[in-house]
Scaffold this motif. Sequence first.
Motif, PDB file in Angstrom:
ATOM      1  N   ALA A  74       0.816  -1.220   0.000  1.00 32.36           N
ATOM      2  CA  ALA A  74       0.000   0.000   0.000  1.00 32.36           C
ATOM      3  C   ALA A  74       0.849   1.270   0.000  1.00 32.36           C
ATOM      4  O   ALA A  74       0.456   2.293  -0.566  1.00 32.36           O
ATOM      5  N   LYS A  75       2.037   1.223   0.621  1.00 30.80           N
ATOM      6  CA  LYS A  75       2.889   2.408   0.717  1.00 30.80           C
ATOM      7  C   LYS A  75       3.869   2.532  -0.450  1.00 30.80           C
ATOM      8  O   LYS A  75       4.572   3.543  -0.554  1.00 30.80           O
ATOM      9  N   LEU A  76       3.931   1.499  -1.295  1.00 35.31           N
ATOM     10  CA  LEU A  76       4.889   1.510  -2.405  1.00 35.31           C
ATOM     11  C   LEU A  76       4.228   1.392  -3.768  1.00 35.31           C
ATOM     12  O   LEU A  76       4.894   1.553  -4.788  1.00 35.31           O
ATOM     13  N   GLY A  77       2.930   1.082  -3.777  1.00 37.31           N
ATOM     14  CA  GLY A  77       2.217   1.070  -5.046  1.00 37.31           C
ATOM     15  C   GLY A  77       2.021  -0.311  -5.631  1.00 37.31           C
ATOM     16  O   GLY A  77       2.069  -1.330  -4.951  1.00 37.31           O
ATOM     17  N   THR A  78       1.813  -0.351  -6.938  1.00 37.61           N
ATOM     18  CA  THR A  78       1.491  -1.592  -7.637  1.00 37.61           C
ATOM     19  C   THR A  78       2.753  -2.352  -8.020  1.00 37.61           C
ATOM     20  O   THR A  78       3.874  -1.829  -7.965  1.00 37.61           O
ATOM     21  N   MET A  79       2.543  -3.578  -8.454  1.00 35.00           N
ATOM     22  CA  MET A  79       3.661  -4.369  -8.936  1.00 35.00           C
ATOM     23  C   MET A  79       4.239  -3.761 -10.210  1.00 35.00           C
ATOM     24  O   MET A  79       5.456  -3.839 -10.448  1.00 35.00           O
ATOM     25  N   ALA A  80       3.397  -3.143 -11.032  1.00 35.97           N
ATOM     26  CA  ALA A  80       3.903  -2.483 -12.240  1.00 35.97           C
ATOM     27  C   ALA A  80       4.827  -1.327 -11.871  1.00 35.97           C
ATOM     28  O   ALA A  80       5.847  -1.092 -12.536  1.00 35.97           O
ATOM     29  N   GLU A  81       4.491  -0.596 -10.816  1.00 35.26           N
ATOM     30  CA  GLU A  81       5.358   0.497 -10.362  1.00 35.26           C
ATOM     31  C   GLU A  81       6.663  -0.058  -9.797  1.00 35.26           C
ATOM     32  O   GLU A  81       7.722   0.547  -9.952  1.00 35.26           O
ATOM     33  N   ARG A  82       6.586  -1.213  -9.169  1.00 34.40           N
ATOM     34  CA  ARG A  82       7.818  -1.849  -8.704  1.00 34.40           C
ATOM     35  C   ARG A  82       8.689  -2.246  -9.891  1.00 34.40           C
ATOM     36  O   ARG A  82       9.916  -2.079  -9.858  1.00 34.40           O
ATOM     37  N   VAL A  83       8.092  -2.783 -10.926  1.00 33.28           N
ATOM     38  CA  VAL A  83       8.851  -3.167 -12.120  1.00 33.28           C
ATOM     39  C   VAL A  83       9.567  -1.955 -12.702  1.00 33.28           C
ATOM     40  O   VAL A  83      10.737  -2.040 -13.105  1.00 33.28           O
ATOM     41  N   ALA A  84       8.883  -0.814 -12.736  1.00 38.84           N
ATOM     42  CA  ALA A  84       9.511   0.402 -13.269  1.00 38.84           C
ATOM     43  C   ALA A  84      10.726   0.793 -12.430  1.00 38.84           C
ATOM     44  O   ALA A  84      11.765   1.199 -12.965  1.00 38.84           O
ATOM     45  N   ARG A  85      10.606   0.662 -11.108  1.00 40.65           N
ATOM     46  CA  ARG A  85      11.765   0.945 -10.249  1.00 40.65           C
ATOM     47  C   ARG A  85      12.897  -0.040 -10.532  1.00 40.65           C
ATOM     48  O   ARG A  85      14.070   0.334 -10.614  1.00 40.65           O
ATOM     49  N   LEU A  86      12.549  -1.331 -10.648  1.00 44.32           N
ATOM     50  CA  LEU A  86      13.564  -2.349 -10.904  1.00 44.32           C
ATOM     51  C   LEU A  86      14.312  -2.078 -12.202  1.00 44.32           C
ATOM     52  O   LEU A  86      15.532  -2.265 -12.285  1.00 44.32           O
ATOM     53  N   GLU A  87      13.589  -1.648 -13.235  1.00 45.39           N
ATOM     54  CA  GLU A  87      14.245  -1.339 -14.511  1.00 45.39           C
ATOM     55  C   GLU A  87      15.299  -0.257 -14.320  1.00 45.39           C
ATOM     56  O   GLU A  87      16.441  -0.386 -14.787  1.00 45.39           O
ATOM     57  N   ALA A  88      14.906   0.820 -13.630  1.00 43.10           N
ATOM     58  CA  ALA A  88      15.833   1.936 -13.438  1.00 43.10           C
ATOM     59  C   ALA A  88      17.007   1.540 -12.559  1.00 43.10           C
ATOM     60  O   ALA A  88      18.168   1.866 -12.854  1.00 43.10           O
ATOM     61  N   VAL A  89      16.735   0.816 -11.470  1.00 44.22           N
ATOM     62  CA  VAL A  89      17.802   0.417 -10.553  1.00 44.22           C
ATOM     63  C   VAL A  89      18.755  -0.559 -11.243  1.00 44.22           C
ATOM     64  O   VAL A  89      19.985  -0.440 -11.125  1.00 44.22           O
ATOM     65  N   ALA A  90      18.215  -1.537 -11.968  1.00 43.23           N
ATOM     66  CA  ALA A  90      19.064  -2.511 -12.661  1.00 43.23           C
ATOM     67  C   ALA A  90      19.964  -1.818 -13.673  1.00 43.23           C
ATOM     68  O   ALA A  90      21.153  -2.163 -13.806  1.00 43.23           O
ATOM     69  N   GLU A  91      19.427  -0.855 -14.386  1.00 42.42           N
ATOM     70  CA  GLU A  91      20.224  -0.130 -15.376  1.00 42.42           C
ATOM     71  C   GLU A  91      21.367   0.624 -14.699  1.00 42.42           C
ATOM     72  O   GLU A  91      22.490   0.667 -15.209  1.00 42.42           O
ATOM     73  N   MET A  92      21.088   1.213 -13.522  1.00 44.26           N
ATOM     74  CA  MET A  92      22.132   1.957 -12.816  1.00 44.26           C
ATOM     75  C   MET A  92      23.171   1.032 -12.180  1.00 44.26           C
ATOM     76  O   MET A  92      24.348   1.384 -12.071  1.00 44.26           O
ATOM     77  N   LEU A  93      22.759  -0.165 -11.742  1.00 42.60           N
ATOM     78  CA  LEU A  93      23.688  -1.100 -11.102  1.00 42.60           C
ATOM     79  C   LEU A  93      24.532  -1.870 -12.116  1.00 42.60           C
ATOM     80  O   LEU A  93      25.587  -2.409 -11.755  1.00 42.60           O
ATOM     81  N   ALA A  94      24.082  -1.943 -13.348  1.00 49.17           N
ATOM     82  CA  ALA A  94      24.723  -2.797 -14.349  1.00 49.17           C
ATOM     83  C   ALA A  94      26.235  -2.599 -14.459  1.00 49.17           C
ATOM     84  O   ALA A  94      26.989  -3.586 -14.497  1.00 49.17           O
ATOM     85  N   PRO A  95      26.754  -1.362 -14.531  1.00 50.75           N
ATOM     86  CA  PRO A  95      28.211  -1.207 -14.656  1.00 50.75           C
ATOM     87  C   PRO A  95      28.988  -1.839 -13.498  1.00 50.75           C
ATOM     88  O   PRO A  95      30.122  -2.289 -13.684  1.00 50.75           O
ATOM     89  N   ALA A  96      28.398  -1.888 -12.313  1.00 49.25           N
ATOM     90  CA  ALA A  96      29.104  -2.439 -11.146  1.00 49.25           C
ATOM     91  C   ALA A  96      29.378  -3.923 -11.291  1.00 49.25           C
ATOM     92  O   ALA A  96      30.318  -4.444 -10.679  1.00 49.25           O
ATOM     93  N   VAL A  97      28.571  -4.624 -12.082  1.00 48.72           N
ATOM     94  CA  VAL A  97      28.763  -6.075 -12.244  1.00 48.72           C
ATOM     95  C   VAL A  97      29.220  -6.433 -13.655  1.00 48.72           C
ATOM     96  O   VAL A  97      29.335  -7.617 -13.989  1.00 48.72           O
ATOM     97  N   GLY A  98      29.437  -5.426 -14.490  1.00 44.67           N
ATOM     98  CA  GLY A  98      29.893  -5.688 -15.850  1.00 44.67           C
ATOM     99  C   GLY A  98      28.793  -6.140 -16.789  1.00 44.67           C
ATOM    100  O   GLY A  98      29.059  -6.821 -17.784  1.00 44.67           O
ATOM    101  N   ALA A  99      27.537  -5.767 -16.487  1.00 41.57           N
ATOM    102  CA  ALA A  99      26.409  -6.139 -17.342  1.00 41.57           C
ATOM    103  C   ALA A  99      26.068  -4.995 -18.287  1.00 41.57           C
ATOM    104  O   ALA A  99      26.365  -3.827 -18.016  1.00 41.57           O
TER     105      ALA A  99
END
Length: 758
Positions: free
Chosen positions: A345-370
């Motif tokens: 309820a405080k973080l929204g829908t699963m679709a909104e979580r997916v949008a966060r995951l996309e952005a976070v994964a893109e930012m973390l990618a250089p740290a793991v060589g992805a």
Amino acid sequence: MPQLLLELLSEEIPARMQPGAQRDLERMARERLTAAQLPFERLRAFAGPRRLTLVVDGLPAAQGDRTEERKGPKVGAPEQALAGFLRSTGIAQDQLVERDGAWFASISHTGRPTTEIIAEMVEAIVRGFPWPKSMTWGAGRLRWVRPLQRILCVFDRHIVPLNVEGFEAGDITEGHRFMGEARPFRARDFDEYREALAGHFVVLDADERQQRIQFNASALCRAHDLDLVEDDGLLEEVGGLAEWPVPVLGEMDPTFLDLPPEVIRTSMRTHQRYFAVQNRTTGKLAARFVVVANIEASDGGALVAAGNARVLSARLKDAQFFWDEDRRAGFQVWLEKLKGVTFHAKLGTMAERVARLEAVAEMLAPAVGADPKRAREAAHLAKADLASSMVGEFPELQGVMGAYYARESGLPGPVAEAIGEQYRPAGPSDEAPDTPLAMVVAMADKLDTLVGFFAVGEKPTGSRDPYALRRAALGLIRIMLKSDVRLPICAAVRDWYRALKTYAAPGRAVYASAARTTGWLGVGWDAAGEAMETYLDELEAALISEAAYVIAVDEDRPVAFDRTAIVARAPSQPVIYRFRAAREVAEEVTAFLVERLKVLLQGQGARHDLVDAVYALGDDDVVRIMRRIEALGRFLATVDGANLLAAYKRASNILTAEAKKGAAPSGAPKLLPNAPPEEAALIRALDAATPKVETALEAEDFAAAMHSLSVLRAPVDAFFDKVLVNSDKAGERENRLKLLGEVRALMGQVADFSQVSG
């Protein structure tokens, strides 16, 4: 010596409750016997499908006589206080003893018969047993997991007189419901009780039931050139379902082998409690299964196998339907459904979580060589299978099914692998992912879970952790340590707050406010153009430091900005979601991860004080923290390290005492004329060691830094042996305090040695 035998016979006890019930029965009996000062030689408890059993060997026939001393009021206390104490003890005033200004009473207690104490103990256990769920039945008020049927309670081969809600204790019990004579029998001690149970087709010990299942099922499979697929959790469960377990090998329709093996195994395990079977040569699942019956059938289990095969076939037909339907539906349909699934309820829908995951994964990618683009793609699809029919039926297959569907859709292998491994490691025995794309999606998932719930104030408290944040933290740590992922936690938290910009949508904006920077980002903020670049930078700076909000707006525009406010302020618009200040969350998440690192290291036998000593430096890079801890541990295990630690503590104590008198001298010490040779030697050693330590730390060669510190051991020891720090000459005293301060400061660059025990 006498023996106590207690059995509580009831209708079927759920298998999942039996291990806990066994522990609770043992604990409660041990606590009560200890409180009653009844010694014993051995105490054992057993739990099975219909009975809890307690055996206590070596109990005395009665309590020993004992004397209790009780402290009363002070001498000279008001008469009312003394009179009350005398009433409570039941003795006269002339029997009191005065000691240390107070009255003491010695009260003699005659030991009670053990049978009386046992009767009280059994009643207390039955009435207060901590079942997770319990029930009443008939007109009685007694609560038990299922209706209680008998109480067997004998001590020294005699029945213990007791009655609990109409259940009179006796020496009668019964065996298997269907096999054997199926009639009650008498038992007066544990040996004849256990032997009689076995004769009436009941295996008392849970470990023995499990061993029997494992051995007989494996033998049955080997006879058909097959192997049993081992499953410890299922073995424990079925061991609690059958008093006389008999494995039976059944067959299923081979066409179901076209389903993913995880689906077949999960359907067998979850719905039917069957063991899967695999081909000994290929290692692939075979069209067989093992069911554990509770009887020895006259036909060798043929009817049991046929009946269970029909049930399994119906279950697998459902799974086949889900598999076919899901492959027709596809990812886009599921992603659309996620818009209507609430994550929190405080973080929204699963679709909104997916949008966060996309952005976070893109930012973390250089740290793991992805590849950042590929990381965003994998994160975009990672949660889609949550809306599939198969995962709806078998939630434990989330991620696993997503990987299968990704391959069926022709997506690249690394993307499918990343989807399948996003939840790993799922536990201590599970391997962490180690390929770049799988690592980045798994890390994004865990980081979003951790930071998201901390940001909305849903932190673990005590033993309560409803969102499994401790598990997420351990998983994140294990991934980083396994592959040496250099990810400063505070920077990762700021990346998560940057991902909040994905909440911008029609009618919604992301609001941030700091000193002289207040505004919000709405639809199209990422295409606002160069003219808005300064405003965007300032708003992002506010977003990754202060509290953030998702607000409802009447007008959709890319950027709204206000520089008139001189302090941060809350929005005036309706708030949809609120997130705590990023800097506070970063500190808390880092501390939380370090606490989990302690747990991980303690499980490996390492010292938690070394974690504190390194974390005190303020580092938030888990890999670097771990390397420091390992180097520090090796250093302190040497004679030089142990002696230098002692010297550090001595120097620190002197400086701390000096600081209490006022500001301690600071700065570089000087080589004074006529200085003792030990003082001069320590100054020269310190001057030589300092650049070496700093160079080694810069290169993150912590072993070399520790080695450079070790050369201080001899001059420090000599200094303390030969030089008086608190000289009566002010100049000498000040210079020596400065020298100790510099030694402490140099060592403090490596670790906070004050946190190290010893």
